[in-house]
Motif scaffolding. Structure first.
Motif, PDB file in Angstrom:
ATOM      1  N   THR A  11       2.747   0.299   9.046  1.00  0.00           N
ATOM      2  CA  THR A  11       3.113   0.987   7.520  1.00  0.00           C
ATOM      3  C   THR A  11       3.240  -0.671   6.616  1.00  0.00           C
ATOM      4  O   THR A  11       2.584  -0.510   5.875  1.00  0.00           O
ATOM      5  N   ASN A  12       3.179  -1.708   6.784  1.00  0.00           N
ATOM      6  CA  ASN A  12       3.254  -2.831   6.310  1.00  0.00           C
ATOM      7  C   ASN A  12       1.719  -3.263   6.230  1.00  0.00           C
ATOM      8  O   ASN A  12       0.593  -3.330   5.339  1.00  0.00           O
ATOM      9  N   TYR A  13       0.690  -2.718   7.704  1.00  0.00           N
ATOM     10  CA  TYR A  13      -0.198  -2.998   7.265  1.00  0.00           C
ATOM     11  C   TYR A  13      -1.294  -2.051   6.409  1.00  0.00           C
ATOM     12  O   TYR A  13      -2.330  -2.718   5.763  1.00  0.00           O
ATOM     13  N   LEU A  14      -0.927  -0.596   6.351  1.00  0.00           N
ATOM     14  CA  LEU A  14      -0.767  -0.169   4.930  1.00  0.00           C
ATOM     15  C   LEU A  14      -0.963  -0.569   3.674  1.00  0.00           C
ATOM     16  O   LEU A  14      -1.772  -0.511   2.508  1.00  0.00           O
ATOM     17  N   ASP A  15       0.680  -1.165   3.482  1.00  0.00           N
ATOM     18  CA  ASP A  15       0.709  -2.189   2.070  1.00  0.00           C
ATOM     19  C   ASP A  15       0.054  -3.047   2.380  1.00  0.00           C
ATOM     20  O   ASP A  15      -0.424  -3.653   0.684  1.00  0.00           O
ATOM     21  N   VAL A  16      -0.282  -4.137   3.194  1.00  0.00           N
ATOM     22  CA  VAL A  16      -1.514  -5.365   2.750  1.00  0.00           C
ATOM     23  C   VAL A  16      -3.351  -4.697   2.441  1.00  0.00           C
ATOM     24  O   VAL A  16      -3.431  -5.185   1.935  1.00  0.00           O
ATOM     25  N   GLY A  17      -2.935  -3.436   3.254  1.00  0.00           N
ATOM     26  CA  GLY A  17      -3.994  -3.545   3.095  1.00  0.00           C
ATOM     27  C   GLY A  17      -4.866  -2.790   1.550  1.00  0.00           C
ATOM     28  O   GLY A  17      -5.665  -3.585   1.032  1.00  0.00           O
ATOM     29  N   ARG A  18      -3.599  -2.541   1.271  1.00  0.00           N
ATOM     30  CA  ARG A  18      -3.844  -1.388  -0.996  1.00  0.00           C
ATOM     31  C   ARG A  18      -3.819  -3.043  -1.192  1.00  0.00           C
ATOM     32  O   ARG A  18      -4.420  -3.000  -2.499  1.00  0.00           O
ATOM     33  N   LYS A  19      -2.302  -3.937  -0.755  1.00  0.00           N
ATOM     34  CA  LYS A  19      -2.735  -5.142  -1.654  1.00  0.00           C
ATOM     35  C   LYS A  19      -3.511  -5.981  -2.149  1.00  0.00           C
ATOM     36  O   LYS A  19      -3.979  -6.961  -2.736  1.00  0.00           O
ATOM     37  N   GLU A  20      -4.651  -6.220  -1.012  1.00  0.00           N
ATOM     38  CA  GLU A  20      -5.608  -6.550  -0.889  1.00  0.00           C
ATOM     39  C   GLU A  20      -6.617  -6.413  -1.404  1.00  0.00           C
ATOM     40  O   GLU A  20      -7.821  -6.471  -0.886  1.00  0.00           O
ATOM     41  N   GLY A  21      -6.661  -5.344  -1.926  1.00  0.00           N
ATOM     42  CA  GLY A  21      -7.840  -4.305  -2.644  1.00  0.00           C
ATOM     43  C   GLY A  21      -8.820  -3.056  -1.601  1.00  0.00           C
ATOM     44  O   GLY A  21     -10.117  -3.092  -1.880  1.00  0.00           O
ATOM     45  N   ALA A  22      -8.533  -3.049  -0.375  1.00  0.00           N
ATOM     46  CA  ALA A  22      -9.601  -2.216   0.080  1.00  0.00           C
ATOM     47  C   ALA A  22      -8.612  -0.852  -0.395  1.00  0.00           C
ATOM     48  O   ALA A  22      -7.716  -0.726  -0.939  1.00  0.00           O
ATOM     49  N   SER A  23      -9.834  -0.110   0.342  1.00  0.00           N
ATOM     50  CA  SER A  23     -10.037   1.581  -0.445  1.00  0.00           C
ATOM     51  C   SER A  23      -8.984   1.997   0.639  1.00  0.00           C
ATOM     52  O   SER A  23      -9.310   2.409   1.221  1.00  0.00           O
ATOM     53  N   ILE A  24      -8.385   3.230   0.520  1.00  0.00           N
ATOM     54  CA  ILE A  24      -7.740   4.059   1.332  1.00  0.00           C
ATOM     55  C   ILE A  24      -9.142   5.456   1.350  1.00  0.00           C
ATOM     56  O   ILE A  24      -8.523   6.439   0.274  1.00  0.00           O
ATOM     57  N   ALA A  25      -9.444   6.035   2.423  1.00  0.00           N
ATOM     58  CA  ALA A  25     -10.788   6.737   2.489  1.00  0.00           C
ATOM     59  C   ALA A  25      -9.818   7.781   2.938  1.00  0.00           C
ATOM     60  O   ALA A  25     -10.460   9.366   2.618  1.00  0.00           O
ATOM     61  N   ALA A  26      -9.135   7.972   3.871  1.00  0.00           N
ATOM     62  CA  ALA A  26      -8.211   9.229   4.591  1.00  0.00           C
ATOM     63  C   ALA A  26      -6.876   8.500   4.983  1.00  0.00           C
ATOM     64  O   ALA A  26      -6.562   7.324   5.278  1.00  0.00           O
ATOM     65  N   GLY A  27      -5.784   9.091   4.656  1.00  0.00           N
ATOM     66  CA  GLY A  27      -4.378   8.955   5.260  1.00  0.00           C
ATOM     67  C   GLY A  27      -4.034   8.156   4.083  1.00  0.00           C
ATOM     68  O   GLY A  27      -3.897   8.591   3.382  1.00  0.00           O
ATOM     69  N   GLY A  28      -3.212   7.409   5.204  1.00  0.00           N
ATOM     70  CA  GLY A  28      -2.412   6.264   4.911  1.00  0.00           C
ATOM     71  C   GLY A  28      -1.008   6.768   4.034  1.00  0.00           C
ATOM     72  O   GLY A  28      -0.502   5.997   3.643  1.00  0.00           O
ATOM     73  N   GLU A  29      -1.151   8.429   4.911  1.00  0.00           N
ATOM     74  CA  GLU A  29       0.705   8.516   4.602  1.00  0.00           C
ATOM     75  C   GLU A  29       1.494   8.887   5.458  1.00  0.00           C
ATOM     76  O   GLU A  29       0.913   8.827   6.476  1.00  0.00           O
ATOM     77  N   ILE A  30       2.581   9.033   5.283  1.00  0.00           N
ATOM     78  CA  ILE A  30       3.573   9.153   5.718  1.00  0.00           C
ATOM     79  C   ILE A  30       3.633  10.794   5.880  1.00  0.00           C
ATOM     80  O   ILE A  30       4.473  11.288   4.583  1.00  0.00           O
ATOM     81  N   PRO A  31       3.462  11.957   6.722  1.00  0.00           N
ATOM     82  CA  PRO A  31       3.522  12.976   7.357  1.00  0.00           C
ATOM     83  C   PRO A  31       5.039  13.174   6.460  1.00  0.00           C
ATOM     84  O   PRO A  31       6.035  12.237   6.947  1.00  0.00           O
ATOM     85  N   ASP A  32       5.177  14.691   5.816  1.00  0.00           N
ATOM     86  CA  ASP A  32       6.077  15.440   5.284  1.00  0.00           C
ATOM     87  C   ASP A  32       6.910  16.864   5.776  1.00  0.00           C
ATOM     88  O   ASP A  32       5.946  16.782   5.938  1.00  0.00           O
ATOM     89  N   GLY A  33       8.307  16.697   6.155  1.00  0.00           N
ATOM     90  CA  GLY A  33       8.074  18.106   6.921  1.00  0.00           C
ATOM     91  C   GLY A  33       9.298  17.662   7.737  1.00  0.00           C
ATOM     92  O   GLY A  33       9.801  16.954   8.471  1.00  0.00           O
TER      93      GLY A  33
END
Length: 167
Positions: A119-141
């Motif tokens: 999840t830290n990698y997800l945050d770093v990617g977003r902060k550094e301007g990468a786009s999430i084309a799929a996923g990137g979420e924590i499933p809910d339920g």
């Protein structure tokens, strides 16, 4: 070590530094892949269907927690759109959940520490301007309450100098 003419090592940066220092004393040539992220390269003459299945099959197997799971895919611009369309479609076919349940293709991460790392990698990617084309979420339920689940994620437009967190 006197009979060794070249050193090749794949592994941690810390061990790589040690090897480099020792090799320098003898001026031995060294090839190091340190902290590597298993790149996968798709050339213009690739069979796209095979390339997509190869990447996804290894990337999502074992929830990506194996040393040979590619986390970087370099695609030649001539086949980029075709590859990405097929790869994103394949990614959305992954079924996250209890690995003992029939139909599940991707289970939880191995530990809370690994979950926090991912999840830290997800945050770093977003902060550094990468786009999430799929996923990137924590499933809910309810079914995701007893495990460390993260949807399979595909970044695009990532910097070549992605500053991954240090271990």
């Amino acid at each position: 070590m006197d009979g060794v003419r070249k050193i090749t090592f794949t592994g941690s940066t810390e061990v790589g530094h040690h090897i480099m220092r020792n090799a320098a004393d003898r001026a031995a040539p060294v090839t190091l892949e340190l902290g590597g992220k298993s790149p996968f390269i798709v050339f213009p003459n690739a069979d796209i269907e095979t390339a997509v299945e190869s990447v996804a099959g290894v990337m999502y197997y074992n929830t990506g927690q194996s040393c040979d799971a590619p986390s970087r895919v370099f695609v030649h611009e001539d086949v980029e759109d075709e590859f990405m369309d097929a790869f994103l479609e394949r990614t959305t076919e992954e079924v996250v959940g209890d690995p003992l349940r029939e139909g599940t293709t991707m289970g939880p991460l191995a530990s809370k520490a690994q979950f926090e790392k991912v999840t830290n990698y997800l945050d770093v990617g977003r902060k550094e301007g990468a786009s999430i084309a799929a996923g990137g979420e924590i499933p809910d339920g309810e079914e995701f309450e007893d495990g460390w689940f993260v949807d399979p994620t595909v970044f695009t437009d990532a910097s070549r100098h992605f500053s991954a967190p240090r271990r």
